[in-house]
Design a protein around this motif. Structure first.
Motif, short mmCIF file in Angstrom:
data_model
loop_
_atom_site.label_atom_id
_atom_site.label_comp_id
_atom_site.label_asym_id
_atom_site.label_seq_id
_atom_site.Cartn_x
_atom_site.Cartn_y
_atom_site.Cartn_z
N PHE A 6 11.82 31.24 77.69
CA PHE A 6 11.59 29.79 77.78
C PHE A 6 10.10 29.44 77.75
O PHE A 6 9.73 28.28 77.79
CB PHE A 6 12.21 29.23 79.06
N ASP A 7 9.23 30.44 77.69
CA ASP A 7 7.80 30.17 77.70
C ASP A 7 7.32 29.67 76.35
O ASP A 7 7.67 30.22 75.32
CB ASP A 7 7.03 31.44 78.07
N MET A 8 6.50 28.64 76.40
CA MET A 8 5.90 28.16 75.17
C MET A 8 4.72 29.08 74.86
O MET A 8 3.65 28.94 75.44
CB MET A 8 5.41 26.73 75.42
N PRO A 38 4.81 25.92 67.65
CA PRO A 38 6.21 25.91 67.20
C PRO A 38 6.31 26.16 65.70
O PRO A 38 5.33 25.97 64.98
CB PRO A 38 6.70 24.50 67.55
N ALA A 66 10.20 24.68 70.07
CA ALA A 66 9.32 24.40 71.20
C ALA A 66 8.30 25.52 71.40
O ALA A 66 7.78 25.70 72.48
CB ALA A 66 10.14 24.18 72.46
N ARG A 89 8.70 28.78 71.38
CA ARG A 89 9.15 29.90 72.20
C ARG A 89 9.49 31.10 71.32
O ARG A 89 9.99 30.95 70.20
CB ARG A 89 10.37 29.46 73.02
#
Lengths: 533, 278
Positions: free
Chosen positions: B43-45, B49, B64, B66
């Motif tokens: 879930f880490d950016m 993107p 996003a 990830r």
């Protein structure tokens, strides 16, 4: 004095040049404007519900006493050709235009105005009481004159006469029974509208389209230019985007397409993508925080959370650049009330972690200080992506967040009826005046169980209450501006909600459509001067 | 030991099944060890993107920013876990009800089978959507919902097997020596009835993974966890600009489901050799 005079002259010349430039292209009569929006409206009047799809279409059919010009919504004559305000701001006299007819041919009179406000707006419009709660009496000395007598000044009264906010309804179209039994929302007119506007309903095929046709008896000579306004109903976002791209649909208003598609379409040469024309709505998004329990009741914690979120990244990545980082409760596009000296919110995760240390929440096992549950507004997947991003960022400063997903009904119940939540994303509209759009979320008298978009946070600040009430009874001016400046400063510091971003409403239209952006509520105006090249 | 050897000899005859078992082993290893060897949080950016596969990140980034590889590895865990647990629970429920219905017959049978039919006549995916929507999406509710919609077919099968066995001579013999019913059901008939059930429930893992993916795709997965279906759901809106974002988890689901089906077929060949002479 002299220099300002010259300046304003120069400005006037510049403005004249601009208008002259756009006036070069002569408006053409005829043609059809097709737009798309999802979901389909449930009714054709904002009295039934003020949801965006309903407001979009009903504002072409119904009008109000005034029209508006520019982003700041300067009142201009509409169904009322002139008006006067008494020096004490307690009496408003509107002179109605003669010869205006309803779509069924009956004349529009002062009786309809009185009825529309006393019986309809006050009882059924979701903001009717904010607008007209302080109206003591509405008098109709003759068929063309309406007099509003107020108990206390309503500073924003002249902005209330927008077609979505105070639509004029024909008194003769309602039966006494519908009024007496409070069945106005079920009345036939909600589905088969009778207005005074430039367009009238021709056909509504549910699930497919709505066709509005030109009102030949419209009171503005020569208008509207368009023959038809058509709404195409298309539930799939990708399909809507393709229809706009291929020119089957001329317009996708108020961010009607998925953000990724909007970004793609905005680069196409035959389309225009613009954020202009929604300044009068002022959508602002925040994290609504329940202040009833620790640790969120601690202002230091809220400030740390605010500092842990990178608003620029939110706008750029999650919202594809649609919007701006928020700087307080009032949107920066509001020229009359926004305090332009406010800085951006700081993004500094290290400092945020340090603040939590200082506030007495040291990291425990696994680096976790405390656990919170977050909800999100169930309006689509960008909201989910945003929740995921916030969970990650708060995790980094030691706040373990669990995301809980609810449908709209469940969300409304949990946030506004049960008050059983930690924090949730949410957005509201500022509208033309902060008393309408901002006060309701922060004043302590609006901590009301079950009332949606109220003060669910349990935020109580006597000083703020005092300021809000004072501003509510004042005319716009430097004095009132000062009050709003203080309100913005208090809320920025207290953070009863974590202000995130000013959502950008992007409208995308085909270049052959002309004259669409006219004021701060362009998609909620009647489009009588829109034309197709 | 000898039984295992004959099992393997029979299984080996089906080449596809061997390939499936290999593929499944690789996928299991990726899901189990992957997140340890490649510890990026899904879930880490982590970057810009929409970056392409093999550019800065092995499989690129999603809408996003990830890491898609991290999503595939972690998502595999979730998809497989839910798939296995759901089909295991469905098998247990199904076998229990089917055994009782088949062994006793009569009114109990009628009651249980009408109930089963009630579930069978509702489209299972729709029922799963309704269940998850009512009880809020989480790993537990998704697993339970899939189990609830999957058990009826097992129950029908188990009932058939038990009806076929209950009047055989060995069962009559057990009754004659006064063996209690539960012992006959569990220790005598069950081992004989189990092979076809094992085949069906191994195939059910594949269906469960697909159902979970479908739910996640619709946004009804656990919002705190990545799964393959979730990844496709995220990528759906950008299908026209970034097809690989949906294709990568899609291929993973395809491979896993295919591998499980091949294994299931191999099990069938090995456990029921007489049913499938080829």
């Amino acid at each position: 004095m002299r220099s300002t005079g010259i300046l304003s002259l120069a400005m006037a010349a510049l403005l004249a040049g601009v208008t002259a430039g756009s006036a070069l292209a002569q408006p053409k009569k005829g043609g059809t404007l097709t737009y798309t929006y999802h979901p389909e409206p449930t009714a054709l009047s904002t009295i039934a519900t003020t949801a965006v799809p309903v407001a979009l279409i009903s504002t072409k059919i119904y009008e109000s006493l005034l029209e508006y010009e520019g982003a700041g919504l300067t009142p201009r004559p509409g169904l009322a050709e002139s008006w006067t305000v008494s020096p004490d701001n307690l009496t408003y006299t509107f002179k109605l235009r003669a010869g205006v007819k309803w779509h069924d041919g009956k004349p529009f009179t002062s009786e309809d105005v009185k009825f529309s406000i006393e019986q309809i707006a006050l009882n059924y419009h979701s903001r009717g009481r904010t607008y007209f709660g302080n109206v003591e009496a509405i008098e109709t000395p003759d068929a063309q004159t309406v007099v509003f007598r107020l108990k206390a000044p309503i500073p924003y009264l002249l902005r209330a006469f927008q077609p979505s906010e105070t639509p004029m309804m024909p008194k003769h179209a309602f039966s006494e029974q519908e009024i007496a039994e409070k069945k106005v929302r079920q009345a036939r007119i909600m589905q088969e509208p009778v207005g005074t506007g430039p367009f009238k309903l021709k056909e509504w095929r549910k699930g497919s389209h709505i066709i509005l046709e030109r009102n030949a008896d419209y009171w503005k000579p020569g208008k509207p230019y368009l023959d038809q306004v058509v709404l195409r109903v298309m539930p799939d976002g990708a399909a809507r985007a393709i229809a706009v791209e291929k020119g089957e649909v001329d317009l996708a208003p108020t961010s009607a397409l998925p953000p990724a598609e909007m970004q793609r379409l905005s680069k196409l040469p035959h389309l225009v993508a613009s954020e202009e024309g929604s300044e009068g709505l002022g959508p602002i998004m925040w994290l609504e925080v329940n202040l009833r329990d620790k640790p969120l009741s601690d202002v230091k914690v809220r400030q740390a959370i605010s500092m842990a979120i990178d608003r620029d990244k939110l706008v750029d990545v999650i919202w594809y650049g649609n919007g701006k980082p928020a700087r307080g409760p009032i949107v920066s596009g509001n020229p009359n009330h926004f305090d332009a000296s406010l800085p951006k919110f700081e993004y500094n995760p290290q400092k945020a972690a340090q603040m939590l240390d200082e506030a007495g929440y040291p990291r425990g096992a696994g680096g976790v200080r405390f656990k919170l549950t977050q909800n999100f507004l169930p309006y689509g997947e960008e909201w989910v992506r945003q929740a995921e991003y916030i969970r990650q960022e708060l995790g980094k400063i030691g706040i373990q967040v669990e995301t809980q997903s609810l449908d709209m009904g469940g969300w409304l119940k949990r946030i506004y009826t049960d008050w059983d939540y930690h924090f949730t994303s949410n957005f509201t509209h500022n509208y033309s005046d902060p008393t309408i759009g901002v006060q309701r979320a922060f004043i302590s008298s609006n901590i009301r169980k079950g009332a949606s978009f109220s003060n669910s946070m349990d935020y109580r600040n006597p000083r703020l209450d005092e300021l809000l009430l004072k501003a509510a009874g004042m005319q716009d001016g430097p004095e009132r501006k000062k009050i709003w400046d203080e309100v913005q400063a208090i809320l920025r510091n207290d953070l009863p909600v974590i202000f995130l971003i000013e959502i950008g409403y992007t409208h995308i239209w085909n270049k052959r459509v002309q004259g669409l952006i006219t004021n701060g509520i362009s998609m909620y105006t009647n489009w009588d001067s829109v034309w197709i090249q | 030991m000898r039984r295992l050897t004959t099992f393997w000899l029979r299984y080996r005859r089906n080449r596809g099944a061997v390939a499936g078992a290999l593929a499944l082993a690789v996928i299991l290893a990726l899901a189990l060890l992957g997140p340890i060897l490649y510890p990026t949080d899904p879930f880490d950016m982590v970057g810009r993107p929409f970056s392409l596969p093999f550019d800065r990140f092995p499989l690129g980034t999603d809408v996003a920013g990830r890491d898609i590889l991290a999503g595939i590895l972690n998502g595999g865990r979730v998809s497989l876990l839910i798939g296995v647990l759901a089909s295991l629970s469905a098998t247990i429920i199904g076998v229990a009800l089917g055994a009782v219905a088949g062994y006793y017959g009569g009114r109990i049978d009628d009651l249980l089978m009408r109930t089963t039919e009630f579930f069978l006549c509702i489209p299972s995916f729709v029922l799963a959507v309704v269940l998850v929507a009512i009880f809020q999406p989480s790993v537990v509710t998704v697993t339970v919902a899939i189990a609830v919609v999957s058990w009826p077919s097992v129950a029908r099968l188990a009932r058939g097997e038990f009806i076929a066995h209950r009047d055989r001579e060995y069962v009559q013999g057990c009754r004659a020596i006064g063996m209690p019913d539960w012992e006959i059901i569990l220790l005598q008939i069950m081992p004989n009835a189990l092979p076809p059930i094992i085949v069906v429930s191994s195939l059910m893992v594949a269906t469960a993974i697909l159902t979970e993916s479908g739910l996640s795709f619709l946004g009804l997965g656990d919002p705190n966890l990545v799964s393959w279906g979730y990844m496709i759901g995220v990528a759906r809106t950008v299908l026209r600009t970034a097809w690989w974002m949906a294709a990568i988890p899609g291929v993973m689901i395809l491979l896993t489901v295919l591998a499980i089906n091949l294994v299931g077929e191999g099990l069938n060949d090995a456990l029921n050799p007489r049913l499938r002479k080829r």
